[in-house]
Design an enzyme around this catalytic site. Structure first.
Site, PDB file in Angstrom:
ATOM      1  N   GLU A  86      -7.779  -7.006  -7.674  1.00 11.19           N
ATOM      2  CA  GLU A  86      -7.823  -5.561  -7.933  1.00 11.19           C
ATOM      3  C   GLU A  86      -7.701  -5.288  -9.433  1.00 11.19           C
ATOM      4  O   GLU A  86      -6.863  -5.881 -10.109  1.00 11.19           O
ATOM      5  CB  GLU A  86      -6.663  -4.902  -7.174  1.00 11.19           C
ATOM      6  CG  GLU A  86      -6.595  -3.410  -7.371  1.00 11.19           C
ATOM      7  CD  GLU A  86      -5.552  -2.769  -6.462  1.00 11.19           C
ATOM      8  OE1 GLU A  86      -5.520  -3.089  -5.256  1.00 11.19           O
ATOM      9  OE2 GLU A  86      -4.763  -1.964  -6.970  1.00 11.19           O
ATOM     10  N   PHE A 104       7.540   0.358 -10.995  1.00 13.98           N
ATOM     11  CA  PHE A 104       6.530   0.403  -9.920  1.00 13.98           C
ATOM     12  C   PHE A 104       7.214   0.350  -8.559  1.00 13.98           C
ATOM     13  O   PHE A 104       6.853   1.064  -7.635  1.00 13.98           O
ATOM     14  CB  PHE A 104       5.590  -0.802 -10.004  1.00 13.98           C
ATOM     15  CG  PHE A 104       4.532  -0.722 -11.068  1.00 13.98           C
ATOM     16  CD1 PHE A 104       4.374   0.407 -11.860  1.00 13.98           C
ATOM     17  CD2 PHE A 104       3.673  -1.797 -11.283  1.00 13.98           C
ATOM     18  CE1 PHE A 104       3.402   0.465 -12.843  1.00 13.98           C
ATOM     19  CE2 PHE A 104       2.684  -1.745 -12.257  1.00 13.98           C
ATOM     20  CZ  PHE A 104       2.560  -0.612 -13.035  1.00 13.98           C
ATOM     21  N   HIS A 110      -4.632 -10.549  -1.626  1.00 14.21           N
ATOM     22  CA  HIS A 110      -5.246  -9.550  -2.521  1.00 14.21           C
ATOM     23  C   HIS A 110      -4.327  -9.425  -3.733  1.00 14.21           C
ATOM     24  O   HIS A 110      -3.174  -9.004  -3.602  1.00 14.21           O
ATOM     25  CB  HIS A 110      -5.356  -8.211  -1.788  1.00 14.21           C
ATOM     26  CG  HIS A 110      -5.950  -7.110  -2.612  1.00 14.21           C
ATOM     27  ND1 HIS A 110      -7.315  -6.958  -2.787  1.00 14.21           N
ATOM     28  CD2 HIS A 110      -5.378  -6.098  -3.322  1.00 14.21           C
ATOM     29  CE1 HIS A 110      -7.551  -5.886  -3.549  1.00 14.21           C
ATOM     30  NE2 HIS A 110      -6.389  -5.354  -3.889  1.00 14.21           N
TER      31      HIS A 110
HETATM   32  P1  FAD Z   1      -1.427   7.582   4.420  1.00 13.59           P
HETATM   33  O1  FAD Z   1      -1.824   6.460   5.305  1.00 13.59           O
HETATM   34  O2  FAD Z   1      -2.082   8.902   4.630  1.00 13.59           O
HETATM   35  O3  FAD Z   1       0.154   7.715   4.500  1.00 13.59           O
HETATM   36  C1  FAD Z   1       0.882   8.483   3.552  1.00 13.59           C
HETATM   37  C2  FAD Z   1       2.187   8.959   4.172  1.00 13.59           C
HETATM   38  O4  FAD Z   1       1.926   9.955   5.160  1.00 13.59           O
HETATM   39  C3  FAD Z   1       2.988   7.865   4.883  1.00 13.59           C
HETATM   40  O5  FAD Z   1       4.345   8.123   4.699  1.00 13.59           O
HETATM   41  C4  FAD Z   1       2.590   8.048   6.361  1.00 13.59           C
HETATM   42  O6  FAD Z   1       3.590   7.581   7.243  1.00 13.59           O
HETATM   43  C5  FAD Z   1       2.442   9.571   6.414  1.00 13.59           C
HETATM   44  N1  FAD Z   1       1.453  10.001   7.421  1.00 13.59           N
HETATM   45  C6  FAD Z   1       0.237   9.459   7.661  1.00 13.59           C
HETATM   46  N2  FAD Z   1      -0.403  10.111   8.642  1.00 13.59           N
HETATM   47  C7  FAD Z   1       0.424  11.119   9.023  1.00 13.59           C
HETATM   48  C8  FAD Z   1       0.339  12.154   9.988  1.00 13.59           C
HETATM   49  N3  FAD Z   1      -0.736  12.278  10.792  1.00 13.59           N
HETATM   50  N4  FAD Z   1       1.403  13.010  10.110  1.00 13.59           N
HETATM   51  C9  FAD Z   1       2.495  12.891   9.314  1.00 13.59           C
HETATM   52  N5  FAD Z   1       2.637  11.924   8.386  1.00 13.59           N
HETATM   53  C10 FAD Z   1       1.606  11.049   8.239  1.00 13.59           C
HETATM   54  N6  FAD Z   1      -3.134   5.185  -5.088  1.00 13.59           N
HETATM   55  C11 FAD Z   1      -4.033   5.742  -5.915  1.00 13.59           C
HETATM   56  O7  FAD Z   1      -3.836   6.894  -6.354  1.00 13.59           O
HETATM   57  N7  FAD Z   1      -5.147   5.067  -6.320  1.00 13.59           N
HETATM   58  C12 FAD Z   1      -5.422   3.827  -5.869  1.00 13.59           C
HETATM   59  O8  FAD Z   1      -6.447   3.238  -6.234  1.00 13.59           O
HETATM   60  C13 FAD Z   1      -4.512   3.193  -4.976  1.00 13.59           C
HETATM   61  N8  FAD Z   1      -4.731   1.971  -4.483  1.00 13.59           N
HETATM   62  C14 FAD Z   1      -3.902   1.448  -3.525  1.00 13.59           C
HETATM   63  C15 FAD Z   1      -4.219   0.226  -2.927  1.00 13.59           C
HETATM   64  C16 FAD Z   1      -3.406  -0.310  -1.934  1.00 13.59           C
HETATM   65  C17 FAD Z   1      -3.794  -1.614  -1.292  1.00 13.59           C
HETATM   66  C18 FAD Z   1      -2.235   0.394  -1.523  1.00 13.59           C
HETATM   67  C19 FAD Z   1      -1.344  -0.194  -0.452  1.00 13.59           C
HETATM   68  C20 FAD Z   1      -1.891   1.596  -2.128  1.00 13.59           C
HETATM   69  C21 FAD Z   1      -2.725   2.144  -3.120  1.00 13.59           C
HETATM   70  N9  FAD Z   1      -2.459   3.373  -3.715  1.00 13.59           N
HETATM   71  C22 FAD Z   1      -3.348   3.937  -4.592  1.00 13.59           C
HETATM   72  C23 FAD Z   1      -1.224   4.094  -3.401  1.00 13.59           C
HETATM   73  C24 FAD Z   1      -1.404   5.079  -2.240  1.00 13.59           C
HETATM   74  O9  FAD Z   1      -2.361   6.072  -2.565  1.00 13.59           O
HETATM   75  C25 FAD Z   1      -0.053   5.724  -1.985  1.00 13.59           C
HETATM   76  O10 FAD Z   1       0.838   4.776  -1.453  1.00 13.59           O
HETATM   77  C26 FAD Z   1      -0.079   6.983  -1.142  1.00 13.59           C
HETATM   78  O11 FAD Z   1       1.204   7.607  -1.240  1.00 13.59           O
HETATM   79  C27 FAD Z   1      -0.321   6.729   0.338  1.00 13.59           C
HETATM   80  O12 FAD Z   1      -1.604   6.382   0.589  1.00 13.59           O
HETATM   81  P2  FAD Z   1      -2.044   5.906   2.070  1.00 13.59           P
HETATM   82  O13 FAD Z   1      -3.497   5.761   2.029  1.00 13.59           O
HETATM   83  O14 FAD Z   1      -1.233   4.772   2.513  1.00 13.59           O
HETATM   84  O15 FAD Z   1      -1.626   7.230   2.875  1.00 13.59           O
END
Ligand code: FAD
Length: 282
Positions: free
Chosen positions: A12, A213, A263
C-alpha cells in the site's frame, strides 16, 4: 520461510503531495518491485482530499506494470461523485478497489444528505449496483475492533454486512498480536464468511508515529513493545532492527498458519518492508 502458493503479497502506498515526494515514491516503488506484489493499492485522503492524487498515482503505477487498486472512501462524497470515479477507474482498466467509509478530516464538519453514504457496506452495494462485477472489492476488517464500534460482536456483524453486500476479500487494520487476527477470522467464519481476510502489516520504524497512528485507529501496541521502543529513545537504528524482528516473527507465524496473504502498509518507505520480506525469504 517462504510464502506458499496462493499467499499473495500486496503493498500500500499513499499519493505523493509534491514533486520531492513523487520522486521518493518512484524510488520506493522501484526498490519494492523485486517483491513481485500481486497488486499495489493507493490510499484516498480523508473526505476525498487526495481524489486526483489517488487517480494519478494509480495511473502511474498501472503504467509501470503493476495491478494498481485505488482506495475509495465514501464519506464526504455524493453518490454521483463516487459513480463518476468508478467510471473513470473502469475506463482506465482498473479491476480492483479497496472500498471504505473513510473518516472526515477535522474541521470539515458533519456529513449528511440523502445523496451521501454513511457506511462502507453502502459503498460496496453502490459499486455492485453501478459497475456489476467489474471490480474485485476489498473491504477493511478490524481484529481489535474499529475504534467507533460499540462492541466487537457488533463490529463483526457490520463487517459481515460488507461481505453480504458483495465484497470479495478483506484487508485488516494492522495489529501486533496474531491471536487477535486468528480470533477474528474464526468468529467471521462461524458467521458464514468465507472470503479471504488478509492481515495488514505495519512495519515499525518510528516510535512516536506508531503510537499516534495506533491511538487513532485502535490498534494495540503491546506493553512490552511500547516499553522497548520507549527505552530506545531516538536510536533509529535500534528501533528499526527491533521493529523488523518483531514484525517478521509475527509474519512468520501468520504465514505458517496459512493466512491468504500479507498486505504491507509501506508508508512509501521501502527499507522497512524490504527488511521484513528478506527476513521471510532468507
Ligand atoms: P465501516 O465498515 O463503515 O465501519 C465504520 C464504523 O461504523 C465501525 O465502527 C462499524 O462497526 C460501524 N458500522 C458499520 N456499519 C454500521 C451500521 N449499519 N450501523 C451502525 N454502525 C455501523 N481511510 C481513508 O481515509 N483512506 C484510506 O485510503 C484508507 N485505507 C484503509 C485501508 C485499510 C485496509 C483499512 C483497514 C482502513 C483504511 N482507512 C482509510 C481507514 C478507514 O477509512 C477508517 O477506519 C474508517 O473509520 C472506517 O472505515 P470502514 O470502511 O472500515 O467503515
Amino acid at each position: 520461510m517462504t510464502t506458499h502458493a496462493g499467499q499473495a503479497l500486496s503493498l500500500e502506498f499513499f499519493p505523493p503531495r509534491d514533486e520531492a515526494a513523487q520522486g521518493r515514491l518512484h524510488d520506493t516503488v522501484a526498490a519494492l518491485r523485486s517483491i513481485n506484489p500481486a497488486y499495489v493499492s493507493v490510499t484516498f485522503g480523508a473526505g476525498g482530499t487526495t481524489r486526483d492524487g489517488t487517480l494519478e498515482t494509480v495511473r502511474q503505477l498501472t503504467d509501470l506494470g503493476f495491478d494498481a487498486a485505488p482506495h475509495l472512501s465514501c464519506i464526504g462524497s455524493t453518490r454521483a461523485e463516487l459513480c463518476n470515479l468508478l467510471d473513470q477507474y473502469k475506463a482506465q482498466g482498473v479491476r480492483r478497489i479497496v472500498a471504505l467509509r473513510g473518516d472526515m478530516p477535522s474541521g470539515m464538519g458533519s456529513v449528511g444528505g440523502t445523496d451521501m453514504l454513511s457506511y462502507a457496506h453502502e459503498l460496496v452495494s453502490l459499486i455492485r449496483e453501478h459497475s456489476g462485477d467489474w471490480f474485485h472489492i476489498e473491504v477493511g476488517a478490524y481484529p481489535e475492533m474499529h475504534p467507533q464500534a460499540s462492541g466487537p460482536q457488533r463490529d463483526l456483524q457490520h463487517f459481515v454486512e460488507k461481505v453480504n453486500a458483495g465484497a470479495n476479500s478483506a484487508i485488516t487494520q494492522y495489529f501486533f498480536n496474531a491471536d487477535a487476527y486468528f480470533d477474528f477470522v474464526d468468529r467471521a467464519q462461524m458467521m458464514g464468511v468465507s472470503i479471504p481476510i488478509v492481515p495488514g502489516i505495519m512495519p515499525i520504524t518510528n516510535h512516536t508515529q506508531l503510537m499516534r497512528f495506533s491511538e487513532m485507529c485502535g490498534a494495540e501496541v503491546p506493553r512490552w513493545i511500547r516499553l522497548r521502543l520507549a527505552e530506545m529513545g531516538d536510536d533509529k537504528e535500534s528501533i528499526r532492527s527491533f521493529g523488523t524482528d518483531v514484525v517478521t516473527e509475527m509474519c512468520q507465524t501468520l504465514l505458517e498458519n496459512q493466512v491468504p496473504g500479507l498486505h504491507f502498509y509501506t508508508l512509501n518507505n521501502a527499507p522497512a518492508t524490504l527488511a521484513i520480506w528478506k527476513g521471510l525469504h532468507p
